[in-house]
Design an enzyme around this catalytic site. Sequence first.
Site, PDB file in Angstrom:
ATOM      1  N   GLN A  96       0.827  -1.204   0.000  1.00 22.07           N
ATOM      2  CA  GLN A  96       0.000   0.000   0.000  1.00 22.07           C
ATOM      3  C   GLN A  96       0.859   1.251   0.000  1.00 22.07           C
ATOM      4  OE1 GLN A  96      -1.147   0.432   4.645  1.00 22.07           O
ATOM      5  NE2 GLN A  96      -1.793  -1.510   3.708  1.00 22.07           N
ATOM      6  N   HIS A  98       0.330   5.755   1.052  1.00 23.97           N
ATOM      7  CA  HIS A  98      -0.526   6.809   1.578  1.00 23.97           C
ATOM      8  C   HIS A  98      -0.217   8.128   0.872  1.00 23.97           C
ATOM      9  CE1 HIS A  98      -1.356   3.896   4.666  1.00 23.97           C
ATOM     10  NE2 HIS A  98      -0.130   3.944   5.140  1.00 23.97           N
ATOM     11  N   GLU A 115       4.065   8.290   8.751  1.00 21.38           N
ATOM     12  CA  GLU A 115       3.987   7.468   9.959  1.00 21.38           C
ATOM     13  C   GLU A 115       5.367   6.954  10.347  1.00 21.38           C
ATOM     14  OE1 GLU A 115       1.260   4.455   8.706  1.00 21.38           O
ATOM     15  OE2 GLU A 115       2.607   3.679   7.166  1.00 21.38           O
ATOM     16  N   HIS A 173       4.835   0.360   0.835  1.00 24.32           N
ATOM     17  CA  HIS A 173       5.283  -0.433   1.980  1.00 24.32           C
ATOM     18  C   HIS A 173       4.270  -1.518   2.308  1.00 24.32           C
ATOM     19  CE1 HIS A 173       2.649   2.724   3.614  1.00 24.32           C
ATOM     20  NE2 HIS A 173       2.319   1.837   4.535  1.00 24.32           N
ATOM     21  N   ARG A 193      -4.472   0.600  -1.582  1.00 25.33           N
ATOM     22  CA  ARG A 193      -3.914  -0.737  -1.780  1.00 25.33           C
ATOM     23  C   ARG A 193      -3.536  -0.943  -3.242  1.00 25.33           C
ATOM     24  NH1 ARG A 193      -8.862  -2.521   0.474  1.00 25.33           N
ATOM     25  NH2 ARG A 193      -8.825  -2.573   2.739  1.00 25.33           N
TER      26      ARG A 193
END
Length: 337
Positions: A96, A98, A115, A173, A193
């Site tokens: 996936q 982001h 993150e 990642h 995804r």
Amino acid sequence: MGIYLMEAATKDYLWGGERLREEYHVSSEKSPLAEAWLLSCHKDGESKILLSNSVKLPLSSFLQENPKSEGDMGKKFPVFPMLIKLIDAKLPLSVQVHPDDQYAALQEGSLGKTEVWVVLEREEGAFLYYGFKREYSKEEIRKAIEGHFLTEYLNKIPVDKGDVFFIPAGTVHAIGAGICIAEIQENSNLTYRVYDYGRKDKDGRERELHIEKALSVMNCKKTEIRDLTSPGPVLPENGVERLASCPYFTVERCSLKEGECHKRVVGKESFLSAILIDGSGKIVRKTEGKRMEEGSSLEKYTQEMIAEKGNSFFIPAGSGEVEFYGAGNWLFSFLEK
């Protein structure tokens, strides 16, 4: 104001296990238990703050009633900026990516998602995928997605307990099987995804992929191995390691032995999230206050909170000096200039 134990929102995604319930004292009837959102104001899963043994309040409601508890640094964000999870990947997560803030705001009306992962546990041979081995064109990546061999293009990184990975928005990642992590992230639930191993949900349908959006936001350049760890200093200082820092969070890890104490001041700039990720311990805060039944006389109070592995605490901005004890590891998250 004081030290508050948090109650997590939980998720039962198909790749989860039972470790969060069995080892990290997360209370939930969901099975599998994939995620525990320990600090969250997000509409998709809001944690609660325990005001007493019988009274709990959604974190967003508490912050609305006590706006200073977030701290001065939080005022520059349109929403509460941070979200913290525990993730138990019994099976691998999807590959996936982001989006960043700019894309997310324009296309989704949301924050993007940068993150950091802190590996809490791992099974023998566990690994994760992080970034590309070399620079690829988007057409090459599209063909790899359609041909189900995208993972051949990704860095496959063995992991060990204690490892830290900083994951900027746009980095492709995936968390591999047999890994339990703490994830500190922007307050966002946007995930695109690109590959999910052909798995089907409980209704027998393959989970949705978001290939066009993913191709629009992913960083297709080579990811150097030295970039896999978090930016900034990582060497211990007075028993505390700085793991990662960005506008949305700063994360530190504190390791204590039996009988040791770590003192820190929680100033008006930011709240403090404290999570015991290993061992056992307690938090102590001493303060002065007025007893209403005794008029204006000042009394000294000591608040002591016992902590088990996996417990999450919210300490409001301006709480002053707080003491941490125990034999184990604390994870501290806060906002910083």
